[in-house]
Structures are given as structure tokens and as C-alpha cells.
Design a protein around this motif. Structure first.
Motif, PDB file in Angstrom:
ATOM      1  N   ASP A  40       0.815  -1.227   0.000  1.00 16.52           N
ATOM      2  CA  ASP A  40       0.000   0.000   0.000  1.00 16.52           C
ATOM      3  C   ASP A  40       0.844   1.270   0.000  1.00 16.52           C
ATOM      4  N   GLY A  41       2.169   1.115  -0.152  1.00 13.17           N
ATOM      5  CA  GLY A  41       3.049   2.282  -0.252  1.00 13.17           C
ATOM      6  C   GLY A  41       3.667   2.731   1.053  1.00 13.17           C
ATOM      7  N   GLY A  42       3.303   2.099   2.157  1.00 16.60           N
ATOM      8  CA  GLY A  42       3.918   2.446   3.435  1.00 16.60           C
ATOM      9  C   GLY A  42       5.379   2.024   3.460  1.00 16.60           C
ATOM     10  N   GLN A  43       6.150   2.677   4.303  1.00 18.09           N
ATOM     11  CA  GLN A  43       7.565   2.337   4.411  1.00 18.09           C
ATOM     12  C   GLN A  43       7.917   2.090   5.871  1.00 18.09           C
ATOM     13  N   PHE A  44       8.792   1.102   6.100  1.00 14.45           N
ATOM     14  CA  PHE A  44       9.277   0.883   7.456  1.00 14.45           C
ATOM     15  C   PHE A  44      10.728   0.439   7.396  1.00 14.45           C
ATOM     16  N   PRO A  45      11.552   1.028   8.273  1.00 18.38           N
ATOM     17  CA  PRO A  45      12.975   0.696   8.278  1.00 18.38           C
ATOM     18  C   PRO A  45      13.234  -0.609   9.027  1.00 18.38           C
ATOM     19  N   LEU A  46      14.182  -1.378   8.517  1.00 11.23           N
ATOM     20  CA  LEU A  46      14.659  -2.586   9.177  1.00 11.23           C
ATOM     21  C   LEU A  46      16.164  -2.471   9.360  1.00 11.23           C
ATOM     22  N   THR A  47      16.663  -3.014  10.460  1.00 10.16           N
ATOM     23  CA  THR A  47      18.099  -3.053  10.714  1.00 10.16           C
ATOM     24  C   THR A  47      18.437  -4.403  11.316  1.00 10.16           C
ATOM     25  N   GLY A  48      19.706  -4.731  11.276  1.00  7.65           N
ATOM     26  CA  GLY A  48      20.143  -5.976  11.881  1.00  7.65           C
ATOM     27  C   GLY A  48      21.603  -6.230  11.609  1.00  7.65           C
ATOM     28  N   SER A  49      21.989  -7.485  11.796  1.00  6.45           N
ATOM     29  CA  SER A  49      23.380  -7.860  11.566  1.00  6.45           C
ATOM     30  C   SER A  49      23.432  -9.273  11.012  1.00  6.45           C
ATOM     31  N   TYR A  50      24.593  -9.609  10.471  1.00  5.56           N
ATOM     32  CA  TYR A  50      24.832 -10.957   9.957  1.00  5.56           C
ATOM     33  C   TYR A  50      25.476 -11.777  11.068  1.00  5.56           C
ATOM     34  N   LEU A  51      24.859 -12.892  11.409  1.00  6.93           N
ATOM     35  CA  LEU A  51      25.335 -13.730  12.501  1.00  6.93           C
ATOM     36  C   LEU A  51      26.276 -14.824  12.008  1.00  6.93           C
ATOM     37  N   ASP A  52      26.040 -15.314  10.788  1.00  3.05           N
ATOM     38  CA  ASP A  52      26.896 -16.341  10.199  1.00  3.05           C
ATOM     39  C   ASP A  52      26.885 -16.143   8.693  1.00  3.05           C
ATOM     40  N   VAL A  53      28.055 -16.238   8.077  1.00  7.18           N
ATOM     41  CA  VAL A  53      28.187 -16.053   6.634  1.00  7.18           C
ATOM     42  C   VAL A  53      29.113 -17.144   6.103  1.00  7.18           C
ATOM     43  N   ASP A  54      28.590 -17.976   5.216  1.00  5.82           N
ATOM     44  CA  ASP A  54      29.373 -18.996   4.516  1.00  5.82           C
ATOM     45  C   ASP A  54      29.026 -18.822   3.036  1.00  5.82           C
ATOM     46  N   GLU A  55      29.857 -18.065   2.322  1.00  6.09           N
ATOM     47  CA  GLU A  55      29.549 -17.613   0.967  1.00  6.09           C
ATOM     48  C   GLU A  55      29.008 -18.732   0.078  1.00  6.09           C
ATOM     49  N   ASN A  56      27.916 -18.408  -0.611  1.00  3.79           N
ATOM     50  CA  ASN A  56      27.220 -19.300  -1.540  1.00  3.79           C
ATOM     51  C   ASN A  56      26.563 -20.504  -0.862  1.00  3.79           C
ATOM     52  N   ARG A  57      26.520 -20.521   0.487  1.00  2.00           N
ATOM     53  CA  ARG A  57      25.938 -21.666   1.199  1.00  2.00           C
ATOM     54  C   ARG A  57      24.967 -21.271   2.312  1.00  2.00           C
ATOM     55  N   VAL A  58      25.427 -20.456   3.278  1.00  5.60           N
ATOM     56  CA  VAL A  58      24.613 -20.161   4.457  1.00  5.60           C
ATOM     57  C   VAL A  58      24.718 -18.680   4.806  1.00  5.60           C
ATOM     58  N   LEU A  59      23.553 -18.079   5.085  1.00 10.62           N
ATOM     59  CA  LEU A  59      23.507 -16.706   5.571  1.00 10.62           C
ATOM     60  C   LEU A  59      22.512 -16.676   6.726  1.00 10.62           C
ATOM     61  N   VAL A  60      23.006 -16.327   7.922  1.00 10.28           N
ATOM     62  CA  VAL A  60      22.140 -16.209   9.092  1.00 10.28           C
ATOM     63  C   VAL A  60      22.033 -14.723   9.415  1.00 10.28           C
ATOM     64  N   VAL A  61      20.798 -14.230   9.347  1.00 12.91           N
ATOM     65  CA  VAL A  61      20.530 -12.803   9.474  1.00 12.91           C
ATOM     66  C   VAL A  61      19.774 -12.533  10.766  1.00 12.91           C
TER      67      VAL A  61
END
Length: 150
Positions: free
Chosen positions: A66-87
Motif C-alpha cells: 500500500d506504499g507504506g515504508q518501514f525501516p529494518l536493521t540488523g546484523s549478519y550472525l553467520d556467513v558462509d559464501e554461496n551456502r549459508v547466511l544467518v541474518v
């Protein structure tokens, strides 16, 4: 697409899996490159910032249908390129982040299987998160099928 729901003792979970017609590296870039992510993830243009490494921060301003906007923030907890991303996603009023896990598995000539998992505190939160994740997977599939370069 298959959807699997389980309810562990400590919360309400969902898991969504889908096979995407793209190699894992391309799916990874779509999810971890700010300009590509903004194109398919309902983010306001120019609002996405990503520092894709364990402990790195991210932010985006999401746009609702409906055109509303809301900001999101966070961090990356685990990163295994091309395999796993924990956000981790910051949730106002909660002591810890909401955590979503994205896993990729190449399926030889059949593309890449993506799995999204999240555990929430209530059934209502789980249902909302699952609905949002389903929308993301639908949009990601369309983005990858549209021949976007990455």
C-alpha cells in the motif's frame, strides 16, 4: 515448492524450500548485493546497506504493497559464501534479534535449492514472517528468471 512447519518447545517455526533456476553464486549475489537486493526485496531505492560478514550490519527501508515504508536493521550472525547466511533482524522491545537462516544447495543441472527457516515467539509472528518470506521467494524467483545480471 514445499512448505514445512514444525513447532519446537521454545517457539513457532517455519521452513520454506524452493528450487531456483540459477547457480548458488547468482542467488547469493542477489541476496547479498545491495543494488540487486533492492530490486527484488521490496526495498526503497537507495535504502539498502550491507556489510556481509559475521557481525556486519545491514539496513533497508521496506515498502509495503500500500506504499507504506518501514525501516529494518540488523546484523549478519553467520556467513558462509554461496551456502549459508544467518541474518539477525532488530525487533523493537525485544532483547535479541529475530533470526532467519537462508541455506543454498546446488542441485547439479536443476538449479539451486534455497531454504529459509525462522523461529518466532508466537504463531501470529510465525505466520506473518512466513508470509513475508514467501513473498520474498516469489519475488526472488521472478528476479532470477527475468535475466537480471549478477
Amino acid at each position: 515448492m514445499s512448505t514445512e512447519q514444525t513447532i519446537p518447545a521454545n517457539g513457532f517455526s517455519y521452513e520454506l524450500t524452493r528450487t531456483l533456476d540459477a547457480p548458488a553464486a547468482r542467488v547469493w549475489r542477489a541476496w547479498t548485493t545491495a543494488d540487486q537486493y533492492a530490486q527484488w526485496a521490496y526495498a526503497a531505492p537507495g535504502s539498502v546497506e550491507m556489510d556481509v560478514r559475521p557481525g556486519g550490519a545491514w539496513k533497508a527501508t521496506m515498502v509495503t504493497p500500500d506504499g507504506g515504508q518501514f525501516p529494518l536493521t540488523g546484523s549478519y550472525l553467520d556467513v558462509d559464501e554461496n551456502r549459508v547466511l544467518v541474518v539477525g533482524m532488530d525487533v523493537p522491545g525485544k532483547p535479541g534479534p529475530a533470526v532467519m537462516t537462508m541455506e543454498l544447495e546446488e542441485q547439479d543441472d536443476r538449479g539451486t535449492q534455497i531454504a529459509l527457516r525462522q523461529t518466532c515467539d508466537t504463531a501470529e509472528e510465525r505466520d506473518m514472517a512466513e508470509q513475508g518470506s514467501t513473498m520474498l521467494l516469489d519475488s526472488l524467483s521472478a528476479f532470477l528468471a527475468g535475466g537480471a545480471k549478477g
